[in-house]
Design a protein around this motif. Structure first.
Motif, PDB file in Angstrom:
ATOM      1  N   TRP A  48       0.845  -1.203   0.000  1.00  0.00           N
ATOM      2  CA  TRP A  48       0.000   0.000   0.000  1.00  0.00           C
ATOM      3  C   TRP A  48       0.875   1.247   0.000  1.00  0.00           C
ATOM      4  O   TRP A  48       0.503   2.262  -0.579  1.00  0.00           O
ATOM      5  CB  TRP A  48      -0.951  -0.009   1.193  1.00  0.00           C
ATOM      6  CG  TRP A  48      -1.931  -1.141   1.125  1.00  0.00           C
ATOM      7  CD1 TRP A  48      -1.992  -2.226   1.960  1.00  0.00           C
ATOM      8  CD2 TRP A  48      -2.971  -1.313   0.163  1.00  0.00           C
ATOM      9  NE1 TRP A  48      -3.008  -3.059   1.568  1.00  0.00           N
ATOM     10  CE2 TRP A  48      -3.634  -2.525   0.471  1.00  0.00           C
ATOM     11  CE3 TRP A  48      -3.417  -0.578  -0.933  1.00  0.00           C
ATOM     12  CZ2 TRP A  48      -4.702  -3.001  -0.263  1.00  0.00           C
ATOM     13  CZ3 TRP A  48      -4.490  -1.052  -1.672  1.00  0.00           C
ATOM     14  CH2 TRP A  48      -5.126  -2.245  -1.343  1.00  0.00           C
ATOM     15  N   ALA A  49       2.038   1.170   0.627  1.00  0.00           N
ATOM     16  CA  ALA A  49       2.955   2.314   0.621  1.00  0.00           C
ATOM     17  C   ALA A  49       3.423   2.620  -0.801  1.00  0.00           C
ATOM     18  O   ALA A  49       3.541   3.788  -1.185  1.00  0.00           O
ATOM     19  CB  ALA A  49       4.144   2.047   1.539  1.00  0.00           C
ATOM     20  N   ALA A  50       3.670   1.573  -1.593  1.00  0.00           N
ATOM     21  CA  ALA A  50       4.064   1.786  -2.991  1.00  0.00           C
ATOM     22  C   ALA A  50       2.923   2.430  -3.777  1.00  0.00           C
ATOM     23  O   ALA A  50       3.165   3.292  -4.628  1.00  0.00           O
ATOM     24  CB  ALA A  50       4.483   0.464  -3.630  1.00  0.00           C
ATOM     25  N   ASP A 100     -11.218 -11.239   7.093  1.00  0.00           N
ATOM     26  CA  ASP A 100     -12.313 -12.193   6.945  1.00  0.00           C
ATOM     27  C   ASP A 100     -11.770 -13.367   6.127  1.00  0.00           C
ATOM     28  O   ASP A 100     -11.522 -13.234   4.923  1.00  0.00           O
ATOM     29  CB  ASP A 100     -13.504 -11.552   6.243  1.00  0.00           C
ATOM     30  CG  ASP A 100     -14.713 -12.471   6.206  1.00  0.00           C
ATOM     31  OD1 ASP A 100     -14.547 -13.666   5.892  1.00  0.00           O
ATOM     32  OD2 ASP A 100     -15.827 -11.998   6.476  1.00  0.00           O
ATOM     33  N   ALA A 101     -11.589 -14.503   6.778  1.00  0.00           N
ATOM     34  CA  ALA A 101     -10.984 -15.667   6.132  1.00  0.00           C
ATOM     35  C   ALA A 101     -11.781 -16.128   4.915  1.00  0.00           C
ATOM     36  O   ALA A 101     -11.205 -16.621   3.947  1.00  0.00           O
ATOM     37  CB  ALA A 101     -10.833 -16.807   7.141  1.00  0.00           C
ATOM     38  N   ALA A 116      -3.114  -7.844   5.195  1.00  0.00           N
ATOM     39  CA  ALA A 116      -2.849  -7.627   6.617  1.00  0.00           C
ATOM     40  C   ALA A 116      -3.200  -6.205   7.013  1.00  0.00           C
ATOM     41  O   ALA A 116      -3.169  -5.285   6.205  1.00  0.00           O
ATOM     42  CB  ALA A 116      -1.380  -7.903   6.920  1.00  0.00           C
ATOM     43  N   GLY A 117      -3.541  -6.026   8.270  1.00  0.00           N
ATOM     44  CA  GLY A 117      -3.857  -4.707   8.810  1.00  0.00           C
ATOM     45  C   GLY A 117      -4.780  -4.862   9.995  1.00  0.00           C
ATOM     46  O   GLY A 117      -5.001  -5.963  10.486  1.00  0.00           O
ATOM     47  N   GLY A 118      -5.322  -3.766  10.425  1.00  0.00           N
ATOM     48  CA  GLY A 118      -6.286  -3.792  11.512  1.00  0.00           C
ATOM     49  C   GLY A 118      -7.687  -3.739  10.940  1.00  0.00           C
ATOM     50  O   GLY A 118      -8.106  -4.613  10.189  1.00  0.00           O
ATOM     51  N   VAL A 119      -8.391  -2.673  11.246  1.00  0.00           N
ATOM     52  CA  VAL A 119      -9.733  -2.472  10.698  1.00  0.00           C
ATOM     53  C   VAL A 119      -9.673  -2.375   9.178  1.00  0.00           C
ATOM     54  O   VAL A 119     -10.534  -2.873   8.476  1.00  0.00           O
ATOM     55  CB  VAL A 119     -10.381  -1.198  11.292  1.00  0.00           C
ATOM     56  CG1 VAL A 119     -11.657  -0.842  10.570  1.00  0.00           C
ATOM     57  CG2 VAL A 119     -10.627  -1.378  12.780  1.00  0.00           C
ATOM     58  N   LEU A 120      -8.628  -1.747   8.679  1.00  0.00           N
ATOM     59  CA  LEU A 120      -8.467  -1.508   7.250  1.00  0.00           C
ATOM     60  C   LEU A 120      -7.203  -2.200   6.758  1.00  0.00           C
ATOM     61  O   LEU A 120      -6.156  -2.128   7.412  1.00  0.00           O
ATOM     62  CB  LEU A 120      -8.370   0.009   7.002  1.00  0.00           C
ATOM     63  CG  LEU A 120      -8.450   0.506   5.578  1.00  0.00           C
ATOM     64  CD1 LEU A 120      -9.826   0.211   4.971  1.00  0.00           C
ATOM     65  CD2 LEU A 120      -8.186   2.007   5.541  1.00  0.00           C
TER      66      LEU A 120
END
Length: 192
Positions: A48-50, A100-101, A116-120
């Motif tokens: 996402w940084a890219a 959500d698997a 990967a991440g938290g809420v987002l």
């Protein structure tokens, strides 16, 4: 100026024109008297940084209101965190649900780092609390497995002062109509 960051996650054929153009959002925003830029994301970026770096390189001069749609919310938040002085407002529309698997299990394994991440996806929850610009969250109505209500609620709980905009189906869903979204975006942008 509104900068529209489209959704999709390495989807062939998903670009700004399909997400924002053909669905009438760009024309509606222009019809509301606002300047709009809808760039294509770096769809095969490894992070996402890219994606944020790619978007930052083309940002127009002056402060903008970022509008992320679906997975574009992750790119928009990463951009807002990277260059907060350039972002006067942030709209997270139909944020894609993380963790959500059932949903993640249907995606190619090479996308795992982006999930990967938290809420987002791609953003730690602690980073969400650091957003200092006005933020609005627009849920998918009706919700669906990719755009669950719990994601919108989590963003509203983590981002200080975040407000909820009236929800609607996400583009290019067949039930999506741009008028309500355009009105909500114009009102939010006017208040930033």
């Amino acid at each position: 100026m509104l900068v529209l960051v489209h959704g999709g996650l390495w989807d062939d054929g998903m670009d700004a024109e399909r997400f924002w153009g053909r669905t009438g959002v760009v024309a509606g925003v222009r019809g509301a008297g606002l300047t709009v830029w809808a760039p294509d994301r770096a769809m095969r970026a490894g992070s996402w940084a890219a994606e944020a770096e790619h978007l930052a390189a083309g940002l127009p001069d002056g402060p903008v209101v970022l509008v992320g749609g679906s997975n574009g919310c992750s790119a928009a938040v990463r951009l807002a965190l990277a260059v907060p002085e350039r972002v006067r407002g942030l709209v997270l529309a139909w944020p894609a649900t993380a963790g959500d698997a059932r949903v993640d299990g249907r995606l190619p394994a090479e996308l795992a780092p982006l999930l990967a991440g938290g809420v987002l996806r791609g953003v730690a929850d602690e980073e969400l609390t650091g957003l200092r610009m006005p933020v609005a969250v627009l849920p998918a109505v009706p919700e669906n497995p990719v755009h669950q209500r719990r994601t919108a609620d989590g963003l509203l709980a983590h981002v200080p002062g975040a407000v909820e905009l009236p929800g609607c189906p996400e583009p290019p869903h067949p039930l999506f109509r741009p008028a309500g979204l355009v009105a909500a975006l114009a009102a939010f942008a006017a208040g930033c």
